[in-house]
Scaffold this motif. Structure first.
Motif, PDB file in Angstrom:
ATOM      1  N   GLY A  87       4.086   4.638 -15.163  1.00 19.32           N
ATOM      2  CA  GLY A  87       3.496   5.904 -15.562  1.00 19.32           C
ATOM      3  C   GLY A  87       2.550   6.446 -14.517  1.00 19.32           C
ATOM      4  N   VAL A  88       1.973   5.549 -13.699  1.00 20.54           N
ATOM      5  CA  VAL A  88       1.070   5.948 -12.631  1.00 20.54           C
ATOM      6  C   VAL A  88       1.797   5.993 -11.293  1.00 20.54           C
ATOM      7  CG1 VAL A  88      -1.018   5.312 -11.362  1.00 20.54           C
ATOM      8  CG2 VAL A  88      -0.929   5.023 -13.844  1.00 20.54           C
ATOM      9  N   THR A  89       2.617   4.991 -11.028  1.00 20.94           N
ATOM     10  CA  THR A  89       3.277   4.896  -9.729  1.00 20.94           C
ATOM     11  C   THR A  89       4.565   5.699  -9.649  1.00 20.94           C
ATOM     12  OG1 THR A  89       4.521   2.908 -10.401  1.00 20.94           O
ATOM     13  CG2 THR A  89       2.322   2.586  -9.440  1.00 20.94           C
ATOM     14  N   GLY A  90       5.191   5.983 -10.810  1.00 19.39           N
ATOM     15  CA  GLY A  90       6.454   6.711 -10.798  1.00 19.39           C
ATOM     16  C   GLY A  90       7.632   5.874 -10.357  1.00 19.39           C
ATOM     17  N   GLY A 147       5.301 -12.671  -2.621  1.00 23.13           N
ATOM     18  CA  GLY A 147       4.125 -11.869  -2.945  1.00 23.13           C
ATOM     19  C   GLY A 147       4.446 -10.392  -3.060  1.00 23.13           C
ATOM     20  N   LEU A 148       5.336  -9.893  -2.206  1.00 23.82           N
ATOM     21  CA  LEU A 148       5.748  -8.492  -2.286  1.00 23.82           C
ATOM     22  C   LEU A 148       6.491  -8.219  -3.588  1.00 23.82           C
ATOM     23  CD1 LEU A 148       6.012  -5.712  -0.992  1.00 23.82           C
ATOM     24  CD2 LEU A 148       8.023  -6.550   0.239  1.00 23.82           C
ATOM     25  N   ILE A 149       7.331  -9.147  -4.007  1.00 19.48           N
ATOM     26  CA  ILE A 149       8.042  -8.997  -5.277  1.00 19.48           C
ATOM     27  C   ILE A 149       7.055  -8.924  -6.442  1.00 19.48           C
ATOM     28  CG2 ILE A 149       9.592 -10.170  -6.891  1.00 19.48           C
ATOM     29  CD1 ILE A 149      11.110 -11.244  -4.462  1.00 19.48           C
ATOM     30  N   ALA A 150       6.022  -9.767  -6.419  1.00 16.87           N
ATOM     31  CA  ALA A 150       5.014  -9.738  -7.485  1.00 16.87           C
ATOM     32  C   ALA A 150       4.316  -8.384  -7.536  1.00 16.87           C
ATOM     33  CB  ALA A 150       3.992 -10.853  -7.269  1.00 16.87           C
ATOM     34  N   ALA A 151       4.011  -7.804  -6.387  1.00 19.93           N
ATOM     35  CA  ALA A 151       3.367  -6.489  -6.361  1.00 19.93           C
ATOM     36  C   ALA A 151       4.299  -5.404  -6.893  1.00 19.93           C
ATOM     37  CB  ALA A 151       2.935  -6.159  -4.933  1.00 19.93           C
ATOM     38  N   ILE A 152       5.589  -5.501  -6.588  1.00 23.64           N
ATOM     39  CA  ILE A 152       6.560  -4.523  -7.104  1.00 23.64           C
ATOM     40  C   ILE A 152       6.633  -4.602  -8.627  1.00 23.64           C
ATOM     41  CG2 ILE A 152       9.016  -3.961  -7.163  1.00 23.64           C
ATOM     42  CD1 ILE A 152       9.166  -4.674  -4.217  1.00 23.64           C
ATOM     43  N   PHE A 153       6.529  -5.800  -9.184  1.00 23.51           N
ATOM     44  CA  PHE A 153       6.493  -5.951 -10.651  1.00 23.51           C
ATOM     45  C   PHE A 153       5.326  -5.145 -11.227  1.00 23.51           C
ATOM     46  CE2 PHE A 153       9.340  -9.687 -10.583  1.00 23.51           C
ATOM     47  CZ  PHE A 153      10.085  -9.416 -11.717  1.00 23.51           C
ATOM     48  N   VAL A 176       0.831  -1.205   0.000  1.00 19.94           N
ATOM     49  CA  VAL A 176       0.000   0.000   0.000  1.00 19.94           C
ATOM     50  C   VAL A 176       0.867   1.257   0.000  1.00 19.94           C
ATOM     51  CG1 VAL A 176      -1.738   1.307   1.275  1.00 19.94           C
ATOM     52  CG2 VAL A 176      -1.922  -1.182   1.127  1.00 19.94           C
ATOM     53  N   VAL A 177       1.867   1.322   0.887  1.00 15.03           N
ATOM     54  CA  VAL A 177       2.684   2.539   0.968  1.00 15.03           C
ATOM     55  C   VAL A 177       3.674   2.626  -0.184  1.00 15.03           C
ATOM     56  CG1 VAL A 177       2.435   2.735   3.460  1.00 15.03           C
ATOM     57  CG2 VAL A 177       4.336   1.397   2.530  1.00 15.03           C
ATOM     58  N   TYR A 178       4.052   1.491  -0.760  1.00 12.13           N
ATOM     59  CA  TYR A 178       4.985   1.533  -1.899  1.00 12.13           C
ATOM     60  C   TYR A 178       4.301   2.126  -3.127  1.00 12.13           C
ATOM     61  CZ  TYR A 178       8.305   0.034  -5.468  1.00 12.13           C
ATOM     62  OH  TYR A 178       9.190   0.014  -6.514  1.00 12.13           O
ATOM     63  N   ILE A 179       3.094   1.695  -3.409  1.00 11.20           N
ATOM     64  CA  ILE A 179       2.359   2.248  -4.559  1.00 11.20           C
ATOM     65  C   ILE A 179       1.877   3.662  -4.248  1.00 11.20           C
ATOM     66  CG2 ILE A 179       0.306   1.953  -5.996  1.00 11.20           C
ATOM     67  CD1 ILE A 179       0.728  -1.039  -5.812  1.00 11.20           C
TER      68      ILE A 179
END
Length: 475
Positions: free
Chosen positions: A278-281, A265-271, A228-231
């Motif tokens: 373009g949205v997350t920067g 699972g965290l790695i998959a979300a980072i992908f 949540v905080v990464y995105i």
């Protein structure tokens, strides 16, 4: 007569207002009775955590009169607590109770109508529930029926709770409550880890205060909050400095827990975040962080294989997979029933892999519904506006990836990602509804033939009698 009629109308209005708010008092009484019952059922010491959680829900009921969705908001920290409650020896957790209370409030107060993406997700979950209904009929025992409703609550119930919060304008507050609670767990994990490392024990960290937590639970809930905080969507409004600090704090807890499935699972979300940079920067350079994480996971697995210890997690899972496969073959079509491992004579463990658990529990029918549901959920969320859908698809994908290596149908593990996805959809619908409608002048310009340009009307319009270049340009 006039004054008498007015007094009668005022009296009737007061009675109507009282009945309109009576349901809040009913919930308040039910919550108080439940809290007292649980304390008496389990004892003051054992039931203290449960009583605290229920007391928060009771307070939420009282506050709901002035603050809509107070119960749903106060339930957010409770979603991360999986301590069992009494309720006559049942298997419900604090997370389940919190979600059920939030769902009841959300059904009453959620804005209608639901958006199209939310309706699609609810129908996909309904299809899965329909396919698992066969195993409920074929295996008639209480736990099977209870778990059927429980599974629906973890997915559809969580989506509706999140939708109500997001559409009601409380998305930032709800996500902040989840992240702050997970950050508190992260701090406790770090303190416990430092004390453990000081004794020379560098194994996984299992926090014991204020209540015992399994390493996989710590890893999963802190990984969800880290996503949540990464995105950090722009509509949440967190500062970049605060979100970075929270991310590194939560990531440290994930690493200390040594929960491999949480890290994967965290790695998959980072992908997902990098794909939608373009949205997350987020830059592609973040992939460099994945290298040490992958090395850590692989090294832990290799170490366990080389040890040849029959009871470590790798060899234990291989034995469990073999046993579950042979057990499924005894009832391949409809399975042995949901939560079959609680029945005497059945395999006494929950399969540590999502599809294998569904196959053994609900058979081939249930597995088809499960696969269709997950493919459909990810497809729907992927096509949602990326400003809102990126977080939703990332955290939901993270959960299904985690479940390839561990238990799936767990309270916090399923409810948290779907609550967050529902918040994203609700916030998106709220923003769309807040857009001002087109003014009558703009609509007239679109439909009036007199407002057509010369190129489209075929008629040359005379210049307006205005002075200066500005006037000519307006004409």
């Amino acid at each position: 007569m006039g004054s008498t009629s007015r007094r009668a109308l005022t009296r009737h209005a007061r009675v109507a207002d009282w009945w309109a708010g009576a349901w809040r008092w009913v919930l308040l009484a039910m919550g108080a009775v439940a809290a007292v019952y649980i304390v008496l059922d389990r004892g003051i010491q054992n039931g203290s955590m449960t009583a605290i959680a229920l007391a928060a829900l009771v307070i939420g009921v009282a506050v709901t009169g002035s603050q809509p969705l107070a119960i749903a908001l106060m339930a957010m920290p409770g979603l991360l607590i999986v301590q069992r409650v009494g309720l006559g020896g049942g298997g419900l957790s604090v997370s389940d109770v919190a979600l059920a209370a939030a769902f009841g409030t959300s059904v009453l107060l959620a804005k209608r109508p639901f958006s199209q993406p939310l309706r699609q997700l609810l129908w996909l979950n309904f299809f899965y529930q329909f396919t698992t209904l066969f195993t409920v009929i074929a295996n008639p025992y209480v736990a099977n029926t209870v778990e059927w409703f429980h599974a629906w609550l973890l997915v559809s119930g969580a989506l509706i709770v999140g939708w109500a919060i997001g559409a009601g304008g409380y998305a930032r507050l709800a996500l902040s409550l989840i992240v702050v609670t997970a950050s508190a767990i992260a701090v406790l994990t770090m303190v416990h880890g430092l004390l453990q490392y000081a004794t020379g024990d560098f194994g996984p960290v299992y926090p014991t205060w204020p209540f015992p937590m399994h390493k996989n639970l710590v890893g999963i809930v802190t990984a969800f909050a880290a996503i949540v905080v990464y995105i950090n969507p722009d509509w949440v409004g967190w500062t970049r400095g605060w979100s970075r600090f929270a991310f590194w704090l939560l990531l440290a807890a994930v690493l200390l827990s040594q929960s491999r499935q949480a890290l994967i699972g965290l790695i998959a979300a980072i992908f997902i975040a990098v794909i939608r940079r373009g949205v997350t920067g987020r830059s592609r350079l973040v992939f460099l962080l994945i290298i040490p994480a992958a090395w850590l996971i692989i090294s832990m697995v290799i170490e366990q294989i080389e040890s040849q210890e029959r009871h470590n997690s790798v060899f234990q899972r291989l034995n469990w997979f073999r046993e579950v496969y042979h057990y499924w073959r005894e009832s391949p079509v409809f399975g042995h029933g949901l939560r079959y491992w609680y029945n005497p004579g059945s395999l006494p463990f929950q399969p540590p892999q999502a599809e294998m658990e569904v196959l053994a529990s609900a058979g081939v029918f249930g597995l088809v519904g499960f696969v269709v549901m997950w493919i459909g959920v990810l497809a729907v969320l992927w096509h949602v506006d990326p400003r809102f859908g990126t977080l939703a698809v990332a955290i939901v994908l993270s959960r299904i990836v985690q479940a390839q290596f561990d238990l799936f149908w767990t309270a916090a593990g399923v409810s948290i990602p779907f609550v967050v996805a529902g918040i994203c959809l609700g916030a998106m619908a709220r923003e769309q509804r807040a857009k001002p409608p087109e003014s009558p002048d703009e609509e007239a310009l679109e439909v009036s033939p007199r407002s057509s340009s010369p190129e489209t009307s075929g008629v040359e319009r005379p210049a307006a009698p205005s002075s200066g270049a500005a006037g000519a340009q307006r004409a």
